[in-house]
Every structure is written in C-alpha cells, then in structure tokens.
Write a protein that holds these residues in place. Structure first.
Motif, PDB file in Angstrom:
ATOM      1  N   ALA A 133       0.730  -1.213   0.019  1.00 11.27           N
ATOM      2  CA  ALA A 133      -0.168   0.032   0.004  1.00 11.27           C
ATOM      3  C   ALA A 133       0.922   1.342   0.027  1.00 11.27           C
ATOM      4  CB  ALA A 133      -0.864   0.065   1.182  1.00 11.27           C
ATOM      5  N   ASP A 134       0.480   2.315  -0.482  1.00  8.64           N
ATOM      6  CA  ASP A 134       1.282   3.759  -0.646  1.00  8.64           C
ATOM      7  C   ASP A 134       1.016   4.250   0.528  1.00  8.64           C
ATOM      8  OD1 ASP A 134       1.885   6.404  -0.982  1.00  8.64           O
ATOM      9  OD2 ASP A 134       1.586   6.168  -3.175  1.00  8.64           O
ATOM     10  N   LEU A 135       1.781   4.238   1.561  1.00  9.00           N
ATOM     11  CA  LEU A 135       1.603   4.650   3.127  1.00  9.00           C
ATOM     12  C   LEU A 135       1.351   6.185   3.028  1.00  9.00           C
ATOM     13  CD1 LEU A 135       4.108   2.719   4.951  1.00  9.00           C
ATOM     14  CD2 LEU A 135       1.700   2.228   4.605  1.00  9.00           C
ATOM     15  N   THR A 136       2.002   6.970   1.924  1.00  8.79           N
ATOM     16  CA  THR A 136       1.638   8.417   2.053  1.00  8.79           C
ATOM     17  C   THR A 136       0.403   8.734   1.655  1.00  8.79           C
ATOM     18  OG1 THR A 136       4.222   9.031   1.538  1.00  8.79           O
ATOM     19  CG2 THR A 136       2.409  10.734   0.812  1.00  8.79           C
ATOM     20  N   GLN A 137      -0.262   8.299   0.623  1.00  7.66           N
ATOM     21  CA  GLN A 137      -1.573   8.402   0.062  1.00  7.66           C
ATOM     22  C   GLN A 137      -2.492   7.852   1.170  1.00  7.66           C
ATOM     23  OE1 GLN A 137      -3.573   5.820  -0.911  1.00  7.66           O
ATOM     24  NE2 GLN A 137      -5.212   6.956  -2.094  1.00  7.66           N
ATOM     25  N   PHE A 138      -2.371   6.788   1.724  1.00  5.48           N
ATOM     26  CA  PHE A 138      -3.011   6.296   2.839  1.00  5.48           C
ATOM     27  C   PHE A 138      -3.420   7.391   3.939  1.00  5.48           C
ATOM     28  CE2 PHE A 138      -3.666   4.263   6.881  1.00  5.48           C
ATOM     29  CZ  PHE A 138      -4.969   3.770   6.615  1.00  5.48           C
ATOM     30  N   ALA A 139      -2.046   7.725   4.463  1.00  2.00           N
ATOM     31  CA  ALA A 139      -2.242   8.683   5.624  1.00  2.00           C
ATOM     32  C   ALA A 139      -3.038   9.942   5.253  1.00  2.00           C
ATOM     33  CB  ALA A 139      -0.718   8.924   5.842  1.00  2.00           C
ATOM     34  N   GLU A 140      -2.974  10.436   4.085  1.00  2.00           N
ATOM     35  CA  GLU A 140      -3.792  11.493   3.434  1.00  2.00           C
ATOM     36  C   GLU A 140      -5.080  11.270   3.370  1.00  2.00           C
ATOM     37  OE1 GLU A 140      -1.902  12.556  -0.306  1.00  2.00           O
ATOM     38  OE2 GLU A 140      -0.167  13.728   0.661  1.00  2.00           O
TER      39      GLU A 140
END
Length: 188
Positions: A133-140
C-alpha cells in the motif's frame, strides 16, 4: 465546461461516490513488468481478496452469523498508471482505526500479498508478486476520512449536553463509540 473522460482516464475524485469512501493505492511488483494488475486476476477476484483482508466494520460484530454483514464493501477499483486504486466504504471511526493499524504495521500488505499469491492461477513459471500500500496516500486519505466523520450522532450530542459545565467527566462506551469526538467537541 465539464469534459467526460474515458473511465481509464478518470481521476480518483471522479470515481469516489462520497466522502465516506476511503481509498488505498496498491502497488504490485513482479520480476516481470506488469502493465496492469488485472493481467494477473480479474476485478471481481481482486475485490474479494481486498475485502477479505480489510478489518471488519463494528456493525457486524464478531459472531459468525453476522460476519457477512460485517464485511466492508468495495465501492470501486481502477488502475492508475500500474497501481490499483481500491475504494471502500468507511463505516465508522473504529473501522478507520483498525485499518490504520493494519496498513501502517504492514500487516495489510502481508495478508493481501499472501492471499494474492494463493489466488494466482498455477503456471509453468512461478511469479513472485509483492503487494504494498502507498503509505503516504493512505495517511492523507485517513486524515480526510477522519475529518469527514466529525459530526456527532444524536446519542453523542445528548451526552455532550449532559457533561457541559461539569468539572470532571467520565464517559463509558465501547471502543469506536466516539468518546474522543465528544471530548473534542466539549473542549472546542
């Protein structure tokens, strides 16, 4: 003036049905380049795999007879470049907290990767496919979803009114019931 684009050119904003949908950007990597994740499995198989590893929503509970009700529905999927974007329904804060833990601890990647490898059709040359999973996109998206759940329920509003003006307050409620949101509204 609005322009209607082909589905494969649509942006995430055009695909999302409402604010209470979350999105995960999944990157699949292999020793052989992939032009699309759907080269390996079809959309329905992917949706079942992702739904199977998402945490259950709190409305379903843990009992076997309510397990189907607890599954988080997949709202949509599309490919952006070579990444798979999965939109899912966000039921409540408790679900988001569980998902946050699953994704940031990398348990989600591990479980989905294991499920994915088991689902791949047998072939003469075994493929190594990693899922992350793309962690940056998930956090946003996590922040956006939490902020979208800022309205108190009727019950939370009643409890807020009961505790206003009190020096000390102790709220009892199950996990995910929104005690923190009531406290934040009390302080603000």
């Amino acid at each position: 003036e609005h322009e209607i684009k082909k589905v494969d050119e649509a942006t995430a904003g055009l695909v999302k049905a409402q604010a209470l949908h979350g999105e995960l950007r999944l990157r699949l990597t292999s020793e052989q380049p992939l032009s699309s994740p759907f080269e390996l499995l079809d959309e329905k198989e992917f949706a079942l795999l992702v739904s199977g590893v998402l945490p259950y929503n709190s409305r379903g509970g843990n009992s076997e007879e309510r397990r189907e009700e607890a599954h988080v529905p997949i709202a949509g999927m599309y490919v952006d470049q070579s990444d798979l974007i999965v939109a899912f329904c966000v039921s409540d804060v408790a679900f988001l907290k569980q998902l946050n833990h699953h994704v940031l601890s990398l348990a989600f990647d591990r479980m989905l990767g294991d499920s994915f490898r088991r689902a791949l059709p047998p072939s003469d040359t075994p493929r190594v496919v990693n899922v992350e999973a793309d962690l940056t996109q998930f956090a946003e998206n996590f922040e956006r979803a939490i902020l979208a759940l800022d309205k108190l329920t009727v019950h939370q509003t009643e409890k807020l009114e009961e505790v206003r003006g009190q020096d000390r307050v102790h709220l009892y409620a199950p996990a995910g019931a929104g005690k923190t949101f009531v406290a934040l509204h009390l302080m603000l």
